[in-house]
Scaffold this motif. Structure first.
Motif, PDB file in Angstrom:
ATOM      1  N   ASP A  59       2.710   2.360   5.814  1.00 55.36           N
ATOM      2  CA  ASP A  59       2.779   2.440   7.355  1.00 55.36           C
ATOM      3  C   ASP A  59       2.728   1.013   7.966  1.00 55.36           C
ATOM      4  N   ASN A  60       2.606   1.064   9.237  1.00 57.97           N
ATOM      5  CA  ASN A  60       2.590  -0.228   9.920  1.00 57.97           C
ATOM      6  C   ASN A  60       1.719  -1.062   9.620  1.00 57.97           C
ATOM      7  N   VAL A  61       2.177  -2.327   9.319  1.00 54.53           N
ATOM      8  CA  VAL A  61       1.256  -3.444   9.175  1.00 54.53           C
ATOM      9  C   VAL A  61       1.304  -4.436  10.129  1.00 54.53           C
ATOM     10  N   SER A  62       0.254  -4.613  10.634  1.00 51.02           N
ATOM     11  CA  SER A  62       0.058  -5.844  11.675  1.00 51.02           C
ATOM     12  C   SER A  62      -0.707  -6.659  11.029  1.00 51.02           C
ATOM     13  N   PHE A  63      -0.341  -8.065  11.470  1.00 51.54           N
ATOM     14  CA  PHE A  63      -1.339  -9.300  10.767  1.00 51.54           C
ATOM     15  C   PHE A  63      -1.994  -9.665  12.098  1.00 51.54           C
ATOM     16  N   LYS A  64      -3.237  -9.708  11.809  1.00 51.00           N
ATOM     17  CA  LYS A  64      -4.238  -9.787  12.855  1.00 51.00           C
ATOM     18  C   LYS A  64      -4.692 -11.407  13.021  1.00 51.00           C
ATOM     19  N   HIS A  65      -4.960 -11.814  11.673  1.00 49.92           N
ATOM     20  CA  HIS A  65      -5.521 -13.218  11.342  1.00 49.92           C
ATOM     21  C   HIS A  65      -4.673 -13.773  10.443  1.00 49.92           C
ATOM     22  N   PRO A  66      -4.228 -15.181  10.586  1.00 43.82           N
ATOM     23  CA  PRO A  66      -3.649 -15.833   9.570  1.00 43.82           C
ATOM     24  C   PRO A  66      -4.477 -16.128   8.590  1.00 43.82           C
ATOM     25  N   ILE A  67      -4.017 -16.051   7.061  1.00 40.31           N
ATOM     26  CA  ILE A  67      -4.621 -16.429   5.842  1.00 40.31           C
ATOM     27  C   ILE A  67      -4.218 -17.824   5.566  1.00 40.31           C
ATOM     28  N   LYS A  68      -5.137 -19.055   5.381  1.00 34.99           N
ATOM     29  CA  LYS A  68      -4.682 -20.017   5.044  1.00 34.99           C
ATOM     30  C   LYS A  68      -4.757 -20.442   3.642  1.00 34.99           C
ATOM     31  N   VAL A  69      -3.875 -21.628   3.247  1.00 35.66           N
ATOM     32  CA  VAL A  69      -3.839 -21.950   1.938  1.00 35.66           C
ATOM     33  C   VAL A  69      -5.466 -22.286   1.577  1.00 35.66           C
ATOM     34  N   GLY A  70      -5.725 -22.043   0.582  1.00 35.31           N
ATOM     35  CA  GLY A  70      -7.199 -22.129  -0.010  1.00 35.31           C
ATOM     36  C   GLY A  70      -8.111 -20.998   0.108  1.00 35.31           C
ATOM     37  N   ASP A  71      -7.782 -20.176   1.131  1.00 29.02           N
ATOM     38  CA  ASP A  71      -8.609 -18.908   1.522  1.00 29.02           C
ATOM     39  C   ASP A  71      -8.621 -17.949   0.326  1.00 29.02           C
ATOM     40  N   VAL A  72      -9.539 -17.118   0.127  1.00 31.42           N
ATOM     41  CA  VAL A  72      -9.587 -16.315  -1.022  1.00 31.42           C
ATOM     42  C   VAL A  72      -9.314 -15.009  -0.240  1.00 31.42           C
ATOM     43  N   VAL A  73      -8.565 -14.310  -0.786  1.00 28.81           N
ATOM     44  CA  VAL A  73      -7.971 -12.867  -0.254  1.00 28.81           C
ATOM     45  C   VAL A  73      -8.637 -11.930  -1.036  1.00 28.81           C
ATOM     46  N   THR A  74      -9.332 -10.793  -0.498  1.00 32.33           N
ATOM     47  CA  THR A  74      -9.972  -9.629  -1.096  1.00 32.33           C
ATOM     48  C   THR A  74      -9.223  -8.246  -0.565  1.00 32.33           C
ATOM     49  N   ILE A  75      -8.637  -7.733  -1.467  1.00 33.56           N
ATOM     50  CA  ILE A  75      -8.306  -6.439  -0.962  1.00 33.56           C
ATOM     51  C   ILE A  75      -8.733  -5.510  -1.590  1.00 33.56           C
ATOM     52  N   GLN A  76      -9.354  -4.331  -0.635  1.00 33.81           N
ATOM     53  CA  GLN A  76     -10.205  -3.126  -0.945  1.00 33.81           C
ATOM     54  C   GLN A  76      -9.004  -1.958  -0.995  1.00 33.81           C
ATOM     55  N   ALA A  77      -8.827  -1.318  -1.978  1.00 37.53           N
ATOM     56  CA  ALA A  77      -8.047  -0.094  -1.816  1.00 37.53           C
ATOM     57  C   ALA A  77      -8.704   1.136  -2.282  1.00 37.53           C
ATOM     58  N   LYS A  78      -8.563   1.996  -1.652  1.00 37.80           N
ATOM     59  CA  LYS A  78      -8.910   3.388  -2.072  1.00 37.80           C
ATOM     60  C   LYS A  78      -8.145   4.607  -1.694  1.00 37.80           C
ATOM     61  N   ILE A  79      -8.211   5.700  -2.310  1.00 33.60           N
ATOM     62  CA  ILE A  79      -7.470   6.929  -2.068  1.00 33.60           C
ATOM     63  C   ILE A  79      -8.076   7.664  -0.931  1.00 33.60           C
ATOM     64  N   THR A  80      -7.348   8.020  -0.225  1.00 31.31           N
ATOM     65  CA  THR A  80      -7.889   8.752   0.988  1.00 31.31           C
ATOM     66  C   THR A  80      -7.285  10.318   0.931  1.00 31.31           C
ATOM     67  N   ARG A  81      -6.380  10.537   0.368  1.00 30.28           N
ATOM     68  CA  ARG A  81      -6.051  12.143   0.312  1.00 30.28           C
ATOM     69  C   ARG A  81      -4.887  12.147  -0.965  1.00 30.28           C
ATOM     70  N   ALA A  82      -4.772  13.313  -1.698  1.00 34.23           N
ATOM     71  CA  ALA A  82      -3.965  13.604  -2.513  1.00 34.23           C
ATOM     72  C   ALA A  82      -3.154  14.859  -1.963  1.00 34.23           C
ATOM     73  N   PHE A  83      -1.977  15.011  -2.030  1.00 30.03           N
ATOM     74  CA  PHE A  83      -1.145  16.213  -1.404  1.00 30.03           C
ATOM     75  C   PHE A  83      -0.766  16.729  -2.965  1.00 30.03           C
ATOM     76  N   ARG A  84       0.537  17.381  -3.157  1.00 30.44           N
ATOM     77  CA  ARG A  84       0.813  17.800  -3.991  1.00 30.44           C
ATOM     78  C   ARG A  84       0.947  16.855  -5.291  1.00 30.44           C
ATOM     79  N   SER A  85       2.071  16.066  -5.139  1.00 30.61           N
ATOM     80  CA  SER A  85       2.446  15.033  -6.107  1.00 30.61           C
ATOM     81  C   SER A  85       2.368  13.613  -5.358  1.00 30.61           C
ATOM     82  N   SER A  86       1.874  13.516  -4.299  1.00 28.85           N
ATOM     83  CA  SER A  86       1.690  12.347  -3.407  1.00 28.85           C
ATOM     84  C   SER A  86       0.502  12.056  -3.058  1.00 28.85           C
TER      85      SER A  86
END
Length: 169
Positions: A59-86
């Motif tokens: 889906d649409n991705v908007s970058f709200k804040h720049p991430i600078k060299v040296g920053d630590v990036v944390t990505i939290q990912a979780k399932i929200t819903r399952a359909f038949r095979s998706s």
């Protein structure tokens, strides 16, 4: 097929932004951020389905804040819903400047994955059990986001979406 709790299909990925990850302004390149998000969300989709899962859409991705060299990036990912095979998986990206004690949410996006069997065909996936209020809200809204994705892809007519009709009723 047994349903799984959201907490069973969750991951956190951490990366440090190095110079080769950045553009000429020493900000994390958007493509690199999307690459990391795709990896984190793919892990979640595969944990949930127990299968190889391939990216079907983002889906649409908007970058709200720049991430600078040296920053630590944390990505939290979780399932929200399952359909038949998706499956829909939410990714939130946080940037932290450790010396300055500054942490900001840079962006978020919803990824859709399809689980595949050994023949490369779509495979039925377990349902999602949403327990917390936030998980329940994400789960309910996932149906609307799915309808919108299908409409935008030309696979569904706007008038056929009961979920979207509810928004305007």
């Amino acid at each position: 097929m047994n349903a799984k709790k959201v907490s069973e299909s969750y991951t956190v990925m951490t990366q440090m932004v190095l110079p080769n990850d950045t553009n000429g302004l020493y900000n994390l390149r958007g493509g690199k951020s999307l690459h990391w998000m795709d990896l984190a969300t793919a892990i979640v989709a595969q944990k949930h389905s127990g299968r190889v899962a391939v990216t079907a859409s983002v889906d649409n991705v908007s970058f709200k804040h720049p991430i600078k060299v040296g920053d630590v990036v944390t990505i939290q990912a979780k399932i929200t819903r399952a359909f038949r095979s998706s499956m829909e998986v939410k990714a939130e990206v946080w940037a932290e400047n450790i010396p300055n004690r500054r942490k900001v949410k840079s962006n978020e996006a919803y990824f859709t994955f399809v689980a595949l069997n050994d023949l490369g065909e779509p495979e039925i996936v377990p349902a999602v059990i949403a327990e917390t209020e936030q998980e329940k809200e994400d789960h309910d809204r996932a149906l609307r986001r799915r309808d919108l994705r299908l409409i935008l892809a030309g696979k569904k007519q706007p008038g056929d979406s009961e979920e979207l009709k509810k928004l305007f009723a």
